[in-house]
Design a protein around this motif. Sequence first.
Motif, PDB file in Angstrom:
ATOM      1  N   ASP A 178     -56.725  65.492  79.065  1.00 15.32           N
ATOM      2  CA  ASP A 178     -57.719  66.393  78.491  1.00 15.32           C
ATOM      3  C   ASP A 178     -59.005  66.213  79.284  1.00 15.32           C
ATOM      4  OD1 ASP A 178     -56.061  67.378  76.538  1.00 15.32           O
ATOM      5  OD2 ASP A 178     -56.892  66.145  74.921  1.00 15.32           O
TER       6      ASP A 178
ATOM      7  N   GLU B 243     -59.482  62.069  79.396  1.00 21.36           N
ATOM      8  CA  GLU B 243     -58.776  61.330  78.364  1.00 21.36           C
ATOM      9  C   GLU B 243     -57.296  61.683  78.441  1.00 21.36           C
ATOM     10  OE1 GLU B 243     -60.426  62.071  74.533  1.00 21.36           O
ATOM     11  OE2 GLU B 243     -62.446  61.375  75.076  1.00 21.36           O
TER      12      GLU B 243
ATOM     13  N   SER C 220     -54.019  65.041  74.612  1.00 23.54           N
ATOM     14  CA  SER C 220     -53.922  64.838  73.168  1.00 23.54           C
ATOM     15  C   SER C 220     -52.744  65.574  72.548  1.00 23.54           C
ATOM     16  CB  SER C 220     -55.222  65.287  72.494  1.00 23.54           C
ATOM     17  OG  SER C 220     -55.497  66.645  72.802  1.00 23.54           O
ATOM     18  N   LYS C 221     -52.135  66.495  73.306  1.00 28.16           N
ATOM     19  CA  LYS C 221     -50.989  67.241  72.795  1.00 28.16           C
ATOM     20  C   LYS C 221     -49.861  67.156  73.823  1.00 28.16           C
ATOM     21  CE  LYS C 221     -49.724  71.739  70.830  1.00 28.16           C
ATOM     22  NZ  LYS C 221     -50.071  73.174  70.736  1.00 28.16           N
TER      23      LYS C 221
END
Length: 207
Positions: free
Chosen positions: A85, A96, A99-100
Amino acid sequence: MTVSQKDFPVVCVGGSAGGLDAYTRLLHNLPDDMGAAIVIVNHLRVVATQLHEILPWHTKMPVELITEGLILRPNRVFIIPAQHDLHVLDGEFRLEPISKPRGWPNVITVFLRSMTEHWGGKLIAVIVSGYDGDGAEALCDIKDAGGITIAQKPETAEQPDMPNSAMASGCIDFVLSPEDIARQIVRISLEHSPDGVPAAAHGVNHP
């Protein structure tokens, strides 16, 4: 980074399947000195991106694969790395872990929302060819922040799902071909220039 150093347009170009065609057509028609930063957020969960190797053939702007803490600067093209991300904070990119990790990624939505929260300059969100509808959920946020939203004209996209989803959001300002998207970005940069005559007014690159 001071407020004055942030005072340039950032163009987020989000795409997926068929995006390479849109990115190359867009960059081929953008000048290298228009005073805007181009951030390409492409869906890649597993395979490493090669865009930072391919796109320099289509623009004279430096093309950089984003690393943690890289400073956001105008007249450059920035590429999101796979499996991450992307955020922005204090004028720097932050990475980061994605997240998915399953299903369709939402990396475009994540980045656009980060920009609305942490960037003080002009924002332009561009959604081009791709599957699913990543980015669409953040387009109204971009408009609420005073930004401009553009979708690739579906008939010019290899995969029209993402442009169609963007248009269905009700928060798209322009629906254009990649070539016309480039012209619109130049016009916005011209309007944003303090003296009204940025270098972009003097022509476009055709490497």
